[in-house]
Design a protein around this motif. Structure first.
Motif, mmCIF file in Angstrom:
data_model
loop_
_atom_site.group_PDB
_atom_site.id
_atom_site.type_symbol
_atom_site.label_atom_id
_atom_site.label_comp_id
_atom_site.label_asym_id
_atom_site.label_seq_id
_atom_site.Cartn_x
_atom_site.Cartn_y
_atom_site.Cartn_z
ATOM 1 N N GLY A 69 0.843 -1.196 0.000
ATOM 2 C CA GLY A 69 0.000 0.000 0.000
ATOM 3 C C GLY A 69 0.874 1.240 0.000
ATOM 4 N N GLU A 114 3.561 -8.391 -1.359
ATOM 5 C CA GLU A 114 2.159 -7.979 -1.228
ATOM 6 C C GLU A 114 1.279 -9.224 -1.309
ATOM 7 N N GLY A 149 -0.787 -1.412 -4.431
ATOM 8 C CA GLY A 149 -1.467 -0.160 -4.100
ATOM 9 C C GLY A 149 -2.282 -0.185 -2.820
ATOM 10 N N GLY A 150 -2.596 -1.388 -2.299
ATOM 11 C CA GLY A 150 -3.354 -1.430 -1.049
ATOM 12 C C GLY A 150 -4.611 -0.589 -1.137
ATOM 13 N N ARG A 151 -4.792 0.271 -0.168
ATOM 14 C CA ARG A 151 -6.048 1.024 -0.102
ATOM 15 C C ARG A 151 -6.228 1.968 -1.289
ATOM 16 N N THR A 168 1.101 -3.535 6.784
ATOM 17 C CA THR A 168 -0.018 -4.414 6.424
ATOM 18 C C THR A 168 -1.379 -3.727 6.481
ATOM 19 N N GLY A 169 -1.408 -2.436 6.771
ATOM 20 C CA GLY A 169 -2.636 -1.671 6.608
ATOM 21 C C GLY A 169 -3.678 -1.882 7.691
#
Ligand code: ADP
Ligand code: SF4
Length: 693
Positions: free
Chosen positions: A396, A417, A423-425, A480-481
């Protein structure tokens, strides 16, 4: 390296009265939340723009006299000679890199309540100030007008002493007294300064003439004019009075800087307006004057910029936000590296600094505002003394930024990833209505990462602690968001609310995974205790899918924090146009299988509604399982250094995640100062002698 032939026109010099801009890249005035409180930080920020190739770099608004102070906003100030050194620091820093320095002299008239000086605000004809203070402005008599002209002239002379090359007469954004005189709704005077347009233009004309007479031998005199207020006949309309004002003053200034009013129209976000949306409003200006014209429009595409010059719409490409997101945009064009431009995403997080009185920040450029304070540069970073092997987990915004700048320092980076896309979120959110530009956060970083020999990229790689440790890296960075909560926990219910297992409750993550709650025609309740964009964006999504949407919030209006990004009015209008019901001042009590109970935030009185589905937009849970597993094994000898960054550390804005990743890369493996020291430079006020005049 050479520019693309079609972009060469952007590198031509442009004569502005007595001075010459080295190219057509023009950083128009923009606020920064630092102003007169942090003059060295402002100078550092402006210097980096000049270094990055902007041919003209301007200040923010600069108060000319104590009868106009913009408190609590923090802008520049030239009230008397003692203010000169702070401004001179910016002018010198800009000119050191060969750019011209511009200063936007401003008097805010009835736009401001003068909270600091307590001076009665000045106006053409009186009336309440635009700020919601219980303050009315007084009408100016002829002596007041003469005093204003004197003060403006004196400020122009100070600006010249400070070293500026371009001095503005500011009549933009509905924030400026000369614009209040132009306007029929503020100016109801019956004397030579009111009535006909010629009379309403008189003050601006006199200020331009005064400024030219005072400093015009050495400085170009620019006019910043909002040619359209986009409010119909009550305001200035480009096709009518906007054109006539330019025509009346056409050859008087050395430069026309034209835009829209109010600020929310001028700095419209990408959610509401595309790149170049102002062109249709300002493209008449060059047909009315022979003087150079600069205009803005969140320009990040050199092809469009060059076309606007070639087709005679603009002489100079104005930019505030594109220069914030990428201070080196002009250099990249000049060197044929346009593909490396870090494009503004049009989110207006930069603008929020002004509203929150905090140093400017930028989603795309985490070094913005940190040039002097932390010594961060938007393009350079010191090489690592000892290149290390680093594993970054999570692709992300935080992980991508950390990986990029760790690699730029020379570390060997493995980036893993779990998902099938980077890009994640920002990848997920960019698929939501109006947020497509958020993908630029990913695209810019991936474009650079893919070219770096010391970076290995792994998609489809969900790592557990064992696999993360198996690579034998010197450090593991966990990015890891976070995931949206399903229990209603947030500001108005810290511990969450009862949610029945069989209730149709959804989170933003569910919707981003492609789940559309309820059926067309059925009611969906969105409870928004987050107050940024997510609740309103999901309301748009669901309304477009035919659901009957109610947006309930403890705040007074939808997406309340977006007042700080100039978006709130447009968001509320869009939702209302889409038929969304907005229910303010309600907190969630609980969700059962047969309804939602809410309470009034003032009286506590409860009420029940029965939506087919409920979407909870309250807060997010950091995803820390991997980090906790890794720390549990930390005691093993020879283990890697561990770090937690971005939303996994503390969920926040995309800007905060990028900043977190960037800061980690800067600090990694550095000794730094004492643990409890202030981590950046501060500008401390010089104490005046106790008996100072
Ligand atoms: P931030 O804003 O902090 O960068 P995001 O939520 O945007 O956070 O991104 C976090 C990324 O981390 C997501 O793309 C997610 O798929 C990824 N991720 C989460 N857990 C793991 C894991 N154990 N291994 C690899 N990637 C992971
Ligand atoms: Fe652009 Fe957002 Fe950065 Fe402002 S904060 S310059 S709008 S990317």
């Amino acid at each position: 390296m050479q520019p693309a032939p079609s972009h060469a026109v952007l590198l031509e010099p442009v004569r502005l009265g007595p001075v010459t801009a080295p190219n057509r890249f023009y950083q128009v005035p923009h606020c920064n939340g630092m102003g007169q409180r942090d003059p060295s930080a402002v100078a550092g920020m402006r210097a980096v723009k000049a270094e990055g190739g902007w041919g003209v770099v301007c200040t923010e608004e600069c108060e000319i006299a104590p009868d106009s102070d913009v408190t609590p906003s923090i802008e520049a100030r030239l009230w008397d000679d003692r203010d000169i050194p702070a401004l001179a620091r910016s002018a010198e820093a800009i000119k050191r890199h060969g750019a011209l320095a511009g200063v936007e002299l401003a008097h805010n008239g009835l736009a401001t309540a003068n909270r600091y000086t307590r001076a009665i605000p000045l106006s053409p004809s009186g009336g309440p100030v635009e700020a919601c203070d219980p303050v009315q402005a007084r009408p100016m008599d002829l002596a007041d007008i003469a005093a204003l002209r004197r003060r403006h002239r004196a400020a122009a002379l100070r600006a010249r002493t400070a070293g500026f090359d371009i001095v503005y007469c500011y009549a933009g954004h509905n924030l400026a007294l000369p614009m209040h005189f132009l306007s029929r709704r503020y100016n109801t005077r019956g004397d030579a300064y009111g009535g006909s347009l010629e009379n309403r233009v008189r003050l601006l004309r006199e200020l331009i003439e005064d400024t030219k007479e005072a400093v015009g031998d050495r400085c170009a005199v620019a006019v910043r004019l909002a040619v359209d207020e986009l409010m119909g006949p009550e305001g200035i309309v480009a096709a009518e009075e906007g054109r006539d004002i330019v025509a009346l003053l056409a050859e008087l200034p050395d430069l026309w800087d034209v835009n829209l009013s109010d600020w929310s129209h001028d700095s419209a976000t990408a959610r509401f307006e595309p790149e170049g949306w102002q062109v249709a409003h300002i493209d008449f200006v060059k047909s009315v004057t022979s003087k150079p014209v600069v205009g803005v429009g969140r320009f990040t595409t050199p092809d469009l910029m060059a076309r606007l010059v070639r087709t005679g719409v603009l002489d100079l490409i104005g930019a505030a936000r594109p220069s914030i997101a990428d201070p080196f945009l002009p250099r990249k064009v000049a060197e044929g590296r346009s593909d490396e431009i870090r494009e503004c995403i049009g989110c207006n997080v930069c603008v929020s600094g002004d509203f929150t009185m905090a140093p400017i920040r930028c989603t795309q450029n985490p070094t913005m505002g940190e040039e002097w304070r932390r010594g961060w540069h938007p393009e350079r970073i010191a090489a690592a003394e000892r290149p290390r092997g680093v594993l970054v987990v999570g692709g992300g915004p935080a992980g991508l930024e950390a990986a990029l700048w760790l690699a730029r320092r020379g570390h060997r980076v493995d980036l893993a990833e779990a998902g099938a896309a980077w890009g994640g979120r920002v990848a997920r959110e960019s698929a939501l209505p109006g947020l497509a530009s958020y993908a630029r956060v990913r695209d810019h970083r991936m474009h650079l990462l893919r070219q770096m020999p010391n970076v290995a990229l792994y998609l489809d790689s969900p790592l557990d602690a064992e696999t993360a440790l198996a690579g034998g890296h010197d450090a593991v960075v966990v990015a890891t968001g976070a995931r949206w909560r399903r229990d209603g926990a947030g500001r108005s219910a810290r511990l969450g609310v009862p949610v029945a297992a069989q209730a149709a409750v959804f989170t933003p993550d569910d919707l981003m995974d492609g789940v559309l709650p309820a059926r067309p025609g059925e009611p969906v309740l969105i409870f928004d205790d987050d107050h940024y964009y997510m609740g309103s964006v999901l309301a748009e999504l669901l309304a477009a899918a035919g659901r009957r949407v109610e947006l309930m919030t403890p705040a007074a209006d939808a997406a309340h924090w977006t007042h700080n990004t100039l978006e709130q009015g447009r968001i509320q209008a869009r939702l209302l146009e889409l038929g969304v019901t907005i229910t303010p001042h309600r907190a969630l009590v609980g969700v059962t299988a047969d309804g939602v109970e809410a309470r009034c935030v003032f009286t506590g009185r409860t009420e029940r509604c029965v939506p087919a589905a409920t979407v909870l937009v309250t807060s997010r849970l950091p995803q820390r399982a991997l980090y906790e597993d890794l720390t549990a094994r930390r005691d093993a000898p020879g283990g890697p250094a561990l770090a937690l960054i971005g939303d996994a550390l503390a969920p926040g804005t995309v800007a905060a995640a990028v900043y977190s990743g960037h800061g980690f890369a800067r600090d990694f493996d550095e000794t730094g100062g004492p643990a409890d020291a202030v981590p950046f430079r501060r500008e401390l006020p010089a104490l005046a002698p106790a008996d100072a005049p």
